[in-house]
Design a protein around this motif. Structure first.
Motif: not given
Length: 550
Positions: A130-145
């Motif tokens: 039962h988390f209330g907040y999720l931080l999305d840090g999988i990919f950053g600005v360098g994703l190109a594929r």
């Protein structure tokens, strides 16, 4: 304000670390602190759908993931429960991530490391906590594929309504899967409620799916220093910019107490076929509402009475189908000689007379003008020019590059010869290609209007406006506003030195003034929507709102 692409964001990061000397870990700590502060604010204001204050960070092995891990650690230090799912190959972990992971372990944060193939199952298992907040840090600005495989399944799980309806998602810098150069989805992307981006807004967050998936965007200063090569409008690299309200100051002249109606420009609006006077009225009324000194409408004789009743401030010059020979042409030439800015096209039609009018406008003798003249082609004039391509080149030569066209996407396709899908891949570059081809300025109208001018690296993106403006007549209002801005702007140059218009500085400011007009149009639309609502507002409401915004 600059809007950075992914590559430019990386250049800024490298410049700040290597040239300015701010260590990368210092920048990372500042970024993580901003994310943590944002989450704490959300918790204080009760934004969790589930009511839980616990935070789950889903992080990749790169520096974007390290930002998320650091933010989770700061939250734990502030008394908020936070855990981490770390996804990827440990062999590909960046040095900064190794550092952040070591610190997190020392603090005692629960970090579960998993492979991409098992990440979705791992995420669903965490739902029970039962988390209330999720931080999305999988990919950053360098994703190109394109995102694929286990990562694609993970993102699908993050977007799954059974999961996401109970959790508030915050992207770290950019939503994972969004191309920060174009705003397009690279296979799949995390749909976020908020995005906390660092240093400067990313172009990809303002357009296409990036705009939708980012949710609310918060741009936070973490000490990044933009390289001078990007700050200068003389940069050889294409740069995207947007205006803010403070930028409108100075784009219109001071209203001198000793001035007169001629001081603020004379605008000729060539518009309206038989009994089609709405577009002419809206353009003329908008021009007056934005500060133009004098406006004259050249239109069908059948429109005279209606226009004079609706807008008595405007002068009306007319033609008929029968008299558009020598007499009609002479009247048009005199009106063009009188004007500083000429608008051609709204409601004009594409028939024989309309073609004659446009050709005469383009070929008119304007050599007697000390400061030069500006030509704006809109609506039907663009459609005519699409089949008479030589007219754009001729107009550019005649008006020394001070030609503005205002196509919507379909008109842009017609006049550029590109299909709409190709234009949508990058609207800014499409506008720039056409501007360079004909040495003109292009205002490509869309949900995010893009503006470019020939021989200038800058592309402006408009950030104001709303879907309620997607109604007939809104474009005619915009044309009138652009005409008013340009009619007044021309007086910043000495009347004996029209070569100023051809300098790099002048081209940039010419483009900036056009961008100011588009931005004002959007601000007025936003004010109209606030009063009438997006469903109920009409183009005339935008004109009324101009006066309040001004």
């Amino acid at each position: 304000m600059l809007l950075l692409t992914g590559r430019q964001s990386k250049l800024t990061d490298e410049y700040t670390q290597n040239r300015i000397g701010i260590p990368g870990l210092v920048l990372m700590e500042r970024a993580a602190l901003k994310v943590a502060e944002h989450v704490e604010h959300l918790i204080r204001t009760g934004n969790s759908p589930s009511g839980s204050d616990a935070v789950l960070a889903v992080a990749g092995m790169g520096n974007n993931g390290a930002d998320a891990v650091a933010a989770a650690r700061i939250l734990v230090c502030h008394g908020i429960h936070a855990e981490v799912i770390l996804v990827g190959d440990p062999e590909k972990m960046t040095e900064s991530m190794e550092t952040q992971l070591r610190i997190a372990n020392e603090i005692g944060i629960n970090v579960e490391m998993t492979s991409p193939d098992n990440a979705a199952s791992c995420l669903y298992a965490y739902k029970k906590k039962h988390f209330g907040y999720l931080l999305d840090g999988i990919f950053g600005v360098g994703l190109a594929r394109e995102v694929s495989g286990g990562y694609k399944n993970l993102i699908a799980a993050m977007n799954d309504r059974l999961y996401s309806d109970d959790i508030y998602k915050i992207a770290v810098d950019v939503p994972s899967g969004i191309d920060s150069d174009t705003g397009r989805i690279l296979g799949c992307a995390v749909r976020c409620d908020d995005t906390v981006t660092f240093g400067t807004m990313k172009y990809g967050l303002t357009v296409d799916s990036g705009r939708e998936y980012a949710g609310r965007i918060f741009t936070e200063d973490i000490g990044l220093v933009i390289p001078p090569s990007l700050e200068s409008f003389e940069s050889e690299e294409t740069c995207y910019r947007c205006l803010e309200e403070k930028d409108l100051t100075g784009l219109l002249p001071y209203r001198d107490p000793a001035s007169n109606k001629g001081t603020y420009g004379k605008i000729l609006i060539i518009a309206g076929n038989d009994d089609i006077y709405g577009a002419a009225y809206l353009s003329a009324a908008a021009a007056y509402g934005t500060g133009a000194g004098l406006v004259k409408v050249f239109t069908s004789e059948k429109n005279r009475d209606n226009l004079m009743r609706m807008l008595p401030e405007a002068m009306v010059s007319t033609f008929t189908k029968d008299d558009f020979g020598d007499a009609g042409i002479q009247r048009l030439r005199e009106d063009i000689a009188w004007a500083d800015v000429i608008v051609c096209g709204p409601g004009l039609g594409t028939g024989e007379n309309a073609v004659k009018i446009l050709k005469e406008t383009v070929s008119a003798d304007i050599s007697g003008s000390k400061r030069g003249k500006t030509l704006i082609l809109d609506a039907d004039a663009i459609n005519i020019a699409a089949s008479e391509r030589e007219l754009l080149g001729e107009a550019s030569l005649k008006f020394k590059g001070r030609v503005v066209i205002t196509p919507h996407m379909l008109e842009m396709s017609r006049i550029s010869g590109e299909d709409i899908d190709s234009i949508r891949e990058n609207r800014g570059l499409a506008a720039k290609r056409l501007a360079e081809e004909y040495n003109i300025a292009v205002v490509l109208k869309d949900a995010r209007t893009h503006m470019a001018v020939w021989d200038c690296s800058e592309i402006f993106v408009n950030m104001s406006g709303n879907p309620g403006m997607s109604k007939g007549g809104s474009g005619d209002v915009l044309t009138g506003i652009i005409a008013a801005f340009l009619a007044q702007w021309r007086y910043v140059f000495d009347e004996n030195d029209i070569t100023e218009y051809e300098s790099d500085t002048a081209k940039y400011h010419f483009l900036k003034v056009i961008a100011g007009a588009v931005y004002l149009h959007g601000l007025a639309g936003d004010k109209a929507a606030a009063v009438k609502g997006q469903y109920g507002m009409m183009a005339g409401d935008i004109i009324d709102a101009i006066k309040e915004v001004m």
